[in-house]
Write a protein that holds these residues in place. Structure first.
Motif, short mmCIF file in Angstrom:
data_model
loop_
_atom_site.label_atom_id
_atom_site.label_comp_id
_atom_site.label_asym_id
_atom_site.label_seq_id
_atom_site.Cartn_x
_atom_site.Cartn_y
_atom_site.Cartn_z
N ARG A 1 0.84 -1.20 0.00
CA ARG A 1 0.00 0.00 0.00
C ARG A 1 0.87 1.24 0.00
O ARG A 1 1.94 1.27 0.61
N VAL A 2 0.37 2.28 -0.67
CA VAL A 2 0.98 3.60 -0.62
C VAL A 2 -0.16 4.60 -0.41
O VAL A 2 -1.02 4.76 -1.28
N ASP A 3 -0.18 5.24 0.76
CA ASP A 3 -1.25 6.17 1.13
C ASP A 3 -0.66 7.53 1.45
O ASP A 3 0.28 7.64 2.25
N ALA A 4 -1.21 8.58 0.83
CA ALA A 4 -0.78 9.96 1.09
C ALA A 4 -1.88 10.67 1.86
O ALA A 4 -2.98 10.89 1.33
N LEU A 5 -1.61 11.04 3.13
CA LEU A 5 -2.63 11.58 4.01
C LEU A 5 -2.24 12.98 4.49
O LEU A 5 -1.20 13.15 5.15
N PRO A 6 -3.06 13.99 4.20
CA PRO A 6 -2.81 15.33 4.76
C PRO A 6 -2.84 15.27 6.29
O PRO A 6 -3.61 14.51 6.88
N SER A 7 -2.00 16.09 6.92
CA SER A 7 -1.87 16.05 8.37
C SER A 7 -1.67 17.46 8.92
O SER A 7 -1.39 18.40 8.17
N SER A 8 -1.83 17.59 10.25
CA SER A 8 -1.52 18.86 10.92
C SER A 8 -0.36 18.69 11.89
O SER A 8 -0.14 19.54 12.76
N ARG A 9 0.41 17.64 11.76
CA ARG A 9 1.58 17.44 12.62
C ARG A 9 2.59 18.57 12.40
O ARG A 9 2.68 19.13 11.30
N HIS A 10 3.36 18.85 13.45
CA HIS A 10 4.42 19.85 13.33
C HIS A 10 5.71 19.13 12.98
O HIS A 10 6.23 18.32 13.76
N VAL A 11 6.21 19.41 11.78
CA VAL A 11 7.39 18.72 11.26
C VAL A 11 8.48 19.74 10.97
O VAL A 11 8.23 20.75 10.29
N PRO B 1 1.93 19.12 6.68
CA PRO B 1 2.57 18.14 5.81
C PRO B 1 1.56 17.15 5.23
O PRO B 1 0.41 17.08 5.68
N VAL B 2 1.99 16.42 4.24
CA VAL B 2 1.28 15.23 3.78
C VAL B 2 2.17 14.05 4.12
O VAL B 2 3.34 14.01 3.73
N LEU B 3 1.63 13.11 4.89
CA LEU B 3 2.40 11.94 5.29
C LEU B 3 2.16 10.82 4.29
O LEU B 3 1.02 10.47 3.99
N LEU B 4 3.26 10.27 3.78
CA LEU B 4 3.15 9.19 2.82
C LEU B 4 3.57 7.89 3.50
O LEU B 4 4.71 7.73 3.92
#
Length: 271
Positions: A141-151, A166-169
């Protein structure tokens, strides 16, 4: 239902080769010549190799274009029983195809993919979509999920990225990749390169390097300007190799992972 599940199950040969029937229509071409046109391909996983390849029934390939290899390689492709040179377009492509030493696959032939090995067939298609490097693994699986984490991302102590959007992949078998909007990356501190790479799951990537004197590899970060539809959320965003930079997520510094990319990154000369 049970018949369907059996038909789609992964099988194992005594040689340790895994294989699975596929229902995709697969074609392989060199120039405008179609060498493979298969409605009954099988996916094959060789021992020690993380990605699959396709093998095809002999009746669904242009066997008239194959010649027994003049200089077959030794110890490759699970101890292949036979290698073939491909004679096409007035040229000869050595060791472009082979058979596997497994009774289950005795009537199938596999081909090299040019964009992966520098030999074999130039273009591959599943249905009407061109695919690159190797077949996509149906068990990955490859999933790209928008996030509000502080990176945040730092190179040699210098913060080069800071974002809360960020978008977490998430990609099976690899660490999470943090894709960051360009506005949140200090691209003025980085230098674009002419390096590119192709991924069967994401598309074609462009790269940047760190120009400082730190002992870091080149091509540390990348972006997909036109990603495949399945990961459209990463379009134009920038990601860094977790293996070679310091990434902090929600205040926690991540350990640098060891991945299949680690060796290649360590072997690259510093810029």
């Amino acid at each position: 239902m049970s018949t369907f599940l059996t038909a789609r199950s992964v099988r194992t040969t005594p040689e340790g080769i895994l294989w699975e029937p596929s229902e995709r229509w697969v074609r392989g071409r060199t120039g405008d010549i179609t060498v493979v046109d298969s409605r009954h391909p099988v996916l094959v996983w060789e021992p020690g190799l993380p990605v699959p390849t396709y093998a095809f029934p002999r009746e669904e390939i242009r066997a008239d274009l194959l010649r027994p290899a003049e200089n077959p390689p030794l110890g490759t492709h699970s101890g292949s029983q036979s290698f073939y040179d491909l004679e096409v377009g007035g040229g000869l492509r050595e060791n472009a195809a082979w058979t596997f030493p497994a009774a289950d696959l005795a009537d199938h032939i596999a081909f090299e993919w040019f964009r992966r090995s520098g030999k074999g067939l130039d273009h591959w298609y599943e249905e009407e979509e061109e695919i690159f490097i190797h077949p996509r693994d149906p068990h990955k699986r490859v999933d790209a999920l928008p996030s509000s984490r502080h990176v945040t991302v730092a190179i040699d102590g210098t913060v080069v990225a800071d974002t809360r959007r960020p978008v977490l992949l998430f990609e099976t078998g690899l660490p999470v990749r943090y894709y960051i909007p360009r506005e949140d990356v200090r691209l003025d501190l980085l230098v674009p390169t002419d390096h590119t790479s192709c991924c069967p799951y994401k598309g074609t990537a462009a790269y940047w390097s760190w120009p400082g004197e730190a002992d870091v590899p080149p091509n540390l970060l990348w972006s997909y300007p036109a990603p495949l539809a399945a990961v459209a959320a990463i379009e134009g965003l920038v990601a860094f190799y977790n293996e070679a930079v310091d990434i902090t997520v929600d205040g926690r510094l991540l350990e640098r992972p060891v991945t299949p990319f680690s060796g290649a990154l360590a072997a690259r000369p510093s810029t």
